[in-house]
Scaffold this motif. Structure first.
Motif, PDB file in Angstrom:
ATOM      1  N   ARG A 135       5.241   4.270   8.069  1.00 58.57           N
ATOM      2  CA  ARG A 135       5.446   4.745   6.775  1.00 58.57           C
ATOM      3  C   ARG A 135       5.538   5.942   6.857  1.00 58.57           C
ATOM      4  O   ARG A 135       6.181   6.008   5.744  1.00 58.57           O
ATOM      5  CB  ARG A 135       3.397   4.090   6.538  1.00 58.57           C
ATOM      6  N   ASN A 199       3.098   0.564  -1.356  1.00 59.91           N
ATOM      7  CA  ASN A 199       2.251   1.679  -1.185  1.00 59.91           C
ATOM      8  C   ASN A 199       1.315   1.702  -2.192  1.00 59.91           C
ATOM      9  O   ASN A 199       0.361   2.582  -2.115  1.00 59.91           O
ATOM     10  CB  ASN A 199       3.838   1.958  -2.014  1.00 59.91           C
ATOM     11  N   SER A 202      -1.382   0.268  -0.268  1.00 55.65           N
ATOM     12  CA  SER A 202      -1.844   1.294   1.124  1.00 55.65           C
ATOM     13  C   SER A 202      -2.664   2.350   0.304  1.00 55.65           C
ATOM     14  O   SER A 202      -3.702   2.538   1.406  1.00 55.65           O
ATOM     15  CB  SER A 202      -1.026   1.620   1.731  1.00 55.65           C
TER      16      SER A 202
END
Length: 306
Positions: A135, A199, A202
């Motif tokens: 990531r 994103n 997350s």
């Protein structure tokens, strides 16, 4: 012959039929001249030409200063990015690598006997650190592409079924999903928009208190589809909401959560695919990220206002 002027390092203005071959030259700056071909100019006319040359010089100087300022801004951003990337290499990239190395050494050591549970723990540690590393590298590459203008979205009609399940899959246990199946098609690049959703989710999961779930909802308006990702974490003060989408901004400096690239990448990619991302307070505490993406039919009709 009518009057005409060309603009370059020389400003050339030929005169009409009454021309007697005289040439008048006025300096604008060190690199540019204003040249008139024709009759000899009286003093009053030359003063007008000189005034025009002075004004042209001012315009050219303003343009030069704007270009210099833009170049300086690019260099400043580049230097800031380079400094932060060096910090990433020295810490954020090395940390998961060190964890992976330690776990691999534990698994491969001939002097240590591990039971099944210990091996499972070390294997899970390697998988988790590898995912973190992937990531981080992915966000660094995306940020580099955005800053160099290398992102080329392929916009088309797409269903959220192409985006949401893949984007949220790693965090399904931490999410409460409310995404109707009959939502209209959106106009986006599914792959890039998947990165946006990934994103944002997350980030929400990272800052949610243990034992709580992030609420992921979707709804449609006349022109757009709206995705809302609401956490119950510490939230973000209003004075930081204006800068939270800039690179290397951590929402909580004590979290140790990495470089703070996720929201910057999400915002940049959202803009690239014609979407919009904003932040609101979650009622009762926390942060809600709102993703607005145009409906395909609204985009084709030219009625989208997002």
């Amino acid at each position: 012959m009518g009057h005409r002027c060309g603009i370059g390092h020389w400003f050339w203005c030929p005169a009409g039929p009454e021309s007697d071959g005289a040439v008048t030259e006025v300096a604008i700056d060190e690199r540019h001249r204003l040249v008139l071909a024709g009759r000899v100019l009286p003093a009053s006319d030359r003063q007008v030409v000189e005034a025009f040359g002075a004004q042209a010089g001012i315009v050219l100087e303003h343009r030069r200063l704007r270009e210099q300022a833009a170049q300086a801004e690019v260099l400043e951003r580049t230097e800031s990015t380079r400094t932060a990337l060096l910090a990433a290499v020295s810490h954020d990239l090395r940390t998961p690598l060190a964890v992976i190395r330690t776990a691999v050494d534990g698994l491969s050591s001939p002097d240590v006997e591990l039971d099944v549970e210990d091996r499972d723990i070390l294997t899970a540690t390697i998988a988790d650190s590898t995912y973190r590393l992937e990531r981080l590298i992915g966000n660094l590459l995306d940020l580099s592409r955005l800053q160099t203008g290398a992102v080329r979205p392929a916009l088309r009609a797409a269903s959220l079924e192409e985006v949401v399940p893949i984007a949220v899959e790693p965090w399904l246990a931490e999410l409460t999903l409310d995404v109707p199946e009959d939502l209209p098609l959106v106009h986006t690049d599914p792959g890039l928009f998947e990165r946006v959703v990934e994103n944002v989710v997350s980030n929400a999961v990272r800052y949610s208190p243990p034992g709580t779930k992030v609420l992921f909802t979707a709804s449609a308006s006349r022109d757009a589809v709206e995705l809302r990702v609401a956490d119950s974490g510490p939230g973000v003060p209003d004075d930081r909401k204006a800068t939270m989408f800039e690179p290397f901004q951590r929402l909580d400096d004590t979290s140790g959560g990495g470089l703070g690239l996720g929201l910057a990448v999400a915002s940049g990619l959202a803009t690239a695919v014609g979407a919009r991302i904003t932040a609101e307070d979650t009622p009762g505490g926390g942060l809600t990220m709102v993703l607005t993406v145009p409906r395909d039919e609204a985009w084709r009709d030219g009625t989208d206002q997002s």
